[in-house]
Design a protein around this motif. Sequence first.
Motif, PDB file in Angstrom:
ATOM      1  N   ALA A 262       1.128  -1.062   0.158  1.00  0.00           N
ATOM      2  CA  ALA A 262       0.093  -0.086   0.058  1.00  0.00           C
ATOM      3  C   ALA A 262       0.791   1.347   0.178  1.00  0.00           C
ATOM      4  O   ALA A 262       0.469   2.355  -0.733  1.00  0.00           O
ATOM      5  CB  ALA A 262      -0.771   0.007   1.134  1.00  0.00           C
ATOM      6  N   MET A 263       2.022   1.035   0.722  1.00  0.00           N
ATOM      7  CA  MET A 263       2.720   2.329   0.793  1.00  0.00           C
ATOM      8  C   MET A 263       3.330   2.704  -0.614  1.00  0.00           C
ATOM      9  O   MET A 263       3.641   3.638  -1.235  1.00  0.00           O
ATOM     10  CB  MET A 263       3.948   2.108   1.733  1.00  0.00           C
ATOM     11  CG  MET A 263       3.298   1.755   3.207  1.00  0.00           C
ATOM     12  SD  MET A 263       3.439   3.051   4.357  1.00  0.00           S
ATOM     13  CE  MET A 263       2.334   2.410   5.752  1.00  0.00           C
ATOM     14  N   GLU A 264       3.865   1.527  -1.316  1.00  0.00           N
ATOM     15  CA  GLU A 264       4.438   1.730  -2.598  1.00  0.00           C
ATOM     16  C   GLU A 264       3.440   2.283  -3.528  1.00  0.00           C
ATOM     17  O   GLU A 264       3.781   2.969  -4.340  1.00  0.00           O
ATOM     18  CB  GLU A 264       4.906   0.330  -3.073  1.00  0.00           C
ATOM     19  CG  GLU A 264       5.953  -0.378  -2.365  1.00  0.00           C
ATOM     20  CD  GLU A 264       7.296   0.492  -2.592  1.00  0.00           C
ATOM     21  OE1 GLU A 264       7.479   1.540  -3.406  1.00  0.00           O
ATOM     22  OE2 GLU A 264       8.323  -0.154  -2.220  1.00  0.00           O
ATOM     23  N   VAL A 265       2.006   1.820  -3.596  1.00  0.00           N
ATOM     24  CA  VAL A 265       0.952   2.412  -4.332  1.00  0.00           C
ATOM     25  C   VAL A 265       0.835   3.826  -3.824  1.00  0.00           C
ATOM     26  O   VAL A 265       0.692   5.000  -4.869  1.00  0.00           O
ATOM     27  CB  VAL A 265      -0.151   1.784  -3.867  1.00  0.00           C
ATOM     28  CG1 VAL A 265      -1.500   2.570  -4.478  1.00  0.00           C
ATOM     29  CG2 VAL A 265      -0.183   0.234  -4.601  1.00  0.00           C
ATOM     30  N   LEU A 266       0.921   4.191  -2.580  1.00  0.00           N
ATOM     31  CA  LEU A 266       0.803   5.804  -2.156  1.00  0.00           C
ATOM     32  C   LEU A 266       1.823   6.487  -2.931  1.00  0.00           C
ATOM     33  O   LEU A 266       1.778   7.606  -3.535  1.00  0.00           O
ATOM     34  CB  LEU A 266       0.853   5.885  -0.859  1.00  0.00           C
ATOM     35  CG  LEU A 266      -0.203   5.459   0.206  1.00  0.00           C
ATOM     36  CD1 LEU A 266      -0.066   5.620   1.519  1.00  0.00           C
ATOM     37  CD2 LEU A 266      -1.358   6.098  -0.418  1.00  0.00           C
TER      38      LEU A 266
ATOM     39  N   CYS B 291      12.734   5.588   2.720  1.00  0.00           N
ATOM     40  CA  CYS B 291      13.303   6.997   2.333  1.00  0.00           C
ATOM     41  C   CYS B 291      12.835   7.320   0.829  1.00  0.00           C
ATOM     42  O   CYS B 291      12.682   8.374   0.358  1.00  0.00           O
ATOM     43  CB  CYS B 291      14.757   7.262   2.588  1.00  0.00           C
ATOM     44  SG  CYS B 291      15.288   7.364   4.143  1.00  0.00           S
ATOM     45  N   ASP B 292      12.786   6.341   0.011  1.00  0.00           N
ATOM     46  CA  ASP B 292      12.634   6.500  -1.386  1.00  0.00           C
ATOM     47  C   ASP B 292      11.298   6.783  -1.592  1.00  0.00           C
ATOM     48  O   ASP B 292      11.023   6.817  -2.874  1.00  0.00           O
ATOM     49  CB  ASP B 292      13.203   5.181  -2.130  1.00  0.00           C
ATOM     50  CG  ASP B 292      14.035   5.520  -3.525  1.00  0.00           C
ATOM     51  OD1 ASP B 292      14.480   6.575  -3.557  1.00  0.00           O
ATOM     52  OD2 ASP B 292      13.942   4.577  -4.181  1.00  0.00           O
ATOM     53  N   THR B 299      15.933  12.975   2.139  1.00  0.00           N
ATOM     54  CA  THR B 299      17.410  12.708   1.973  1.00  0.00           C
ATOM     55  C   THR B 299      18.021  12.036   3.249  1.00  0.00           C
ATOM     56  O   THR B 299      17.390  12.315   4.388  1.00  0.00           O
ATOM     57  CB  THR B 299      17.897  14.321   1.989  1.00  0.00           C
ATOM     58  OG1 THR B 299      17.427  14.869   0.742  1.00  0.00           O
ATOM     59  CG2 THR B 299      19.418  14.145   2.014  1.00  0.00           C
ATOM     60  N   SER B 300      18.791  11.160   3.090  1.00  0.00           N
ATOM     61  CA  SER B 300      19.401  10.566   4.208  1.00  0.00           C
ATOM     62  C   SER B 300      20.885  10.060   3.910  1.00  0.00           C
ATOM     63  O   SER B 300      21.296  10.173   2.764  1.00  0.00           O
ATOM     64  CB  SER B 300      18.435   9.464   4.342  1.00  0.00           C
ATOM     65  OG  SER B 300      19.016   8.762   5.533  1.00  0.00           O
ATOM     66  N   ILE B 301      21.408   9.707   5.136  1.00  0.00           N
ATOM     67  CA  ILE B 301      22.992   9.382   5.152  1.00  0.00           C
ATOM     68  C   ILE B 301      22.880   7.847   5.058  1.00  0.00           C
ATOM     69  O   ILE B 301      22.492   6.986   5.781  1.00  0.00           O
ATOM     70  CB  ILE B 301      23.608   9.591   6.206  1.00  0.00           C
ATOM     71  CG1 ILE B 301      23.604  11.327   6.521  1.00  0.00           C
ATOM     72  CG2 ILE B 301      25.363   9.231   6.092  1.00  0.00           C
ATOM     73  CD1 ILE B 301      24.294  12.222   5.659  1.00  0.00           C
ATOM     74  N   ASP B 302      23.512   7.254   3.731  1.00  0.00           N
ATOM     75  CA  ASP B 302      23.579   5.824   3.720  1.00  0.00           C
ATOM     76  C   ASP B 302      24.911   5.175   4.252  1.00  0.00           C
ATOM     77  O   ASP B 302      26.030   5.861   3.797  1.00  0.00           O
ATOM     78  CB  ASP B 302      23.595   5.489   2.116  1.00  0.00           C
ATOM     79  CG  ASP B 302      23.553   4.133   2.036  1.00  0.00           C
ATOM     80  OD1 ASP B 302      23.824   3.268   2.683  1.00  0.00           O
ATOM     81  OD2 ASP B 302      22.618   3.732   1.243  1.00  0.00           O
ATOM     82  N   ARG B 338      17.376  13.891  -1.861  1.00  0.00           N
ATOM     83  CA  ARG B 338      15.923  13.666  -2.290  1.00  0.00           C
ATOM     84  C   ARG B 338      15.164  14.863  -2.067  1.00  0.00           C
ATOM     85  O   ARG B 338      15.956  16.103  -1.761  1.00  0.00           O
ATOM     86  CB  ARG B 338      15.193  12.298  -1.635  1.00  0.00           C
ATOM     87  CG  ARG B 338      15.787  10.962  -1.892  1.00  0.00           C
ATOM     88  CD  ARG B 338      15.010   9.939  -1.623  1.00  0.00           C
ATOM     89  NE  ARG B 338      15.520   8.603  -1.976  1.00  0.00           N
ATOM     90  CZ  ARG B 338      16.500   8.166  -0.996  1.00  0.00           C
ATOM     91  NH1 ARG B 338      16.905   8.660   0.133  1.00  0.00           N
ATOM     92  NH2 ARG B 338      17.016   6.960  -1.323  1.00  0.00           N
ATOM     93  N   ASN B 339      14.003  14.970  -2.277  1.00  0.00           N
ATOM     94  CA  ASN B 339      13.527  16.303  -2.356  1.00  0.00           C
ATOM     95  C   ASN B 339      13.133  16.876  -0.988  1.00  0.00           C
ATOM     96  O   ASN B 339      12.903  17.937  -1.055  1.00  0.00           O
ATOM     97  CB  ASN B 339      11.913  15.818  -2.767  1.00  0.00           C
ATOM     98  CG  ASN B 339      11.103  17.007  -3.197  1.00  0.00           C
ATOM     99  OD1 ASN B 339      10.145  17.449  -2.486  1.00  0.00           O
ATOM    100  ND2 ASN B 339      11.610  17.930  -4.344  1.00  0.00           N
TER     101      ASN B 339
END
Lengths: 346, 346
Positions: A262-266, B291-292, B299-302, B338-339
């Motif tokens: 569901a999160m991916e769909v969002l 995060c993606d 935005t995050s530290i990998d 990221r955004n």
Amino acid sequence: MADDDSRKLGKSITIKTVAEDAGVSVAAVSKVLRNAYGVSDVLRAKVQASMERLSYRPRAAARAMRGQTYTLGVLLPDLHNPFFSDIMGGANTALERTQYQALFGTGLSVSNQERGVVEAMIDRQMDGLLLIAPRLPLEEMLEIGRRVPSVVLGLHIGTDDAFDTVNNDDHMGGRLAVRHLIENGYRNIAFISLDLPRPVEFDNTFQRELGYRAEMVEHGLTRYVRVIPASQTSREIQITARHLLESRQRPEAVFCWTDGVAMEVLSVARELGLDVPRDLAVVGYDNTSYCDMAQNALTSIDQSGQVLGLQAIRLLIERVKGRRDAEHFVVTPRLVARNSTSPRKA
Amino acid sequence: MADDDSRKLGKSITIKTVAEDAGVSVAAVSKVLRNAYGVSDVLRAKVQASMERLSYRPRAAARAMRGQTYTLGVLLPDLHNPFFSDIMGGANTALERTQYQALFGTGLSVSNQERGVVEAMIDRQMDGLLLIAPRLPLEEMLEIGRRVPSVVLGLHIGTDDAFDTVNNDDHMGGRLAVRHLIENGYRNIAFISLDLPRPVEFDNTFQRELGYRAEMVEHGLTRYVRVIPASQTSREIQITARHLLESRQRPEAVFCWTDGVAMEVLSVARELGLDVPRDLAVVGYDNTSYCDMAQNALTSIDQSGQVLGLQAIRLLIERVKGRRDAEHFVVTPRLVARNSTSPRKA
DNA sequence: CGATATACGTAGAACGGTACACGAAAGCCG
DNA sequence: CGGCTTTCGTGTACCGTTCTACGTATATCG
């Protein structure tokens, strides 16, 4: 060097040490340990005092040779889904006041991996096994259940005494999701299910699908029934979701077999500039903690992982202690409504 | 009944069975098992054939009495943070071609719980321990390291040979986050850290804080330095975040010690009607899969959990095999933009 | 009060491997 | 060819518990 000595020579305190310290036989100490029959209060006190003083700890390995290991093995599909965290929370609660300890391994929902973990656990003489949503062939699971006391969580198998099962009513969960959507004005509702190599009737996602279908049909929405299989990986799910949401017959609502999907769909909806819930309503399953965050605000079916985990361990311990006939625990799911399914404006 | 029989009488195949079947001594089979010195190819083949035929599996419990258990224990803080999933992914990769098996327990970041799990693992004669971000007192960890080969992941302790450590460079991670924000036009940057009972220098969150401070100071932003401690629970984090974002001196950006906190900040920001990144930029740590997603776009530290997990297991196995001096592995973190931190409009 | 049941405690054989000590056979060398 | 080393395989003493079988002391009862 010093390390070496302390690790090797450091005479470990065994049951024998305790026995000598307490001035009794080794057997007596063992009896106290297992609180077996035939120990006087005086002796027990004496022994316990010695154990305390020496801070003695019985070695599980030695116990395993003849007796129990007081260890329960838990097979988890993965560590990624926070729902399992809920389950383990409940499990730990159930374990708190017992002398059992749970250790887990992950099977990654891959038969080979799962088999390896289960065998490793059996090799290590675990007293009982809790298998969470395993993907092993039924045949094998029955075999495992016959070899060692087992409880299976997440599969609706009520036909055999080989193991207990713990579930939420997935069929009802499916119905709840659909009913809620219909009540809020959605009619064209799709279901994203898990793409299994060979779908089986006892699978929980399949039960959810059946519930979805039944409720759709009962509301005369048969023409809208659409089941879309999606695999496990994030990437595949995105592709599937994108395909669905970009298609000419984009549904008004999507019911996903689990929150992660569901999160991916969002996410995809947002990328496509679709507004949730105006352009698309979404319902998940498991009511994981992320649902509650404002950026998700995801309506979800709560199956109460805490309760499932707790009951599973309770049943498992009963089984370890000798129960032979199967018990099947089912919890009633409930829907938690959030912004992702707000009533639709005509 | 039938079950009972099969479970008890079913004569288990032991090393003895194999020895008889292969027509050699028990000792010889044991040697093959451990691939010890002094076995001819012929004998090895014979024995392996027998093991195959009988599908023999050595019992870990019996081995543990004198030898190794070929089991490594992993102490996880919890199952909730998907970052641990990455770590275990790497760990499993490292384990694949070995005869070791990992089993884990959760300590919930509570000393008592952690102690219990570690003791349970020691009782069960685990060959080695991987402690992931443990919250035990240093004293105790050293003691553990002295008792059993150990690797600690997530704490910067390089002063003792008791165990190896595996880390990302948290100090640099802190710097990277701040530098990135400054480059994108943010200056009033707050840091949300973990509220520890007693902060310690070797703690990874503390190192991140130091990096944050150093970078701020170097850019002449000393007056904006603000460190806000927040506890672990979702509810507490929300309260802290709300308090911060509603205050008169709301920062332009927030750097959070871990993604989970950053997600909560995103949630609160949205609830308060703040636009990310226009009104508030957010940076997390760990670059977990969430995060993606577009609704987070965080935005995050990998710090590359895969690599950390893999190296940790590699080092642990080396230690189990006898290495005594400590090794400290450090991976270089990198920022994934990221955004949530887009360049700021003047 | 003697016989019997009951409660308490002990001795010692498992359990299934490991690994040390040792012997036999084979290979090598002058 | 005798002595020395190396290679290969075996015998067996553990490891730390559990648990059955059994002996002894104490309580119960007709």
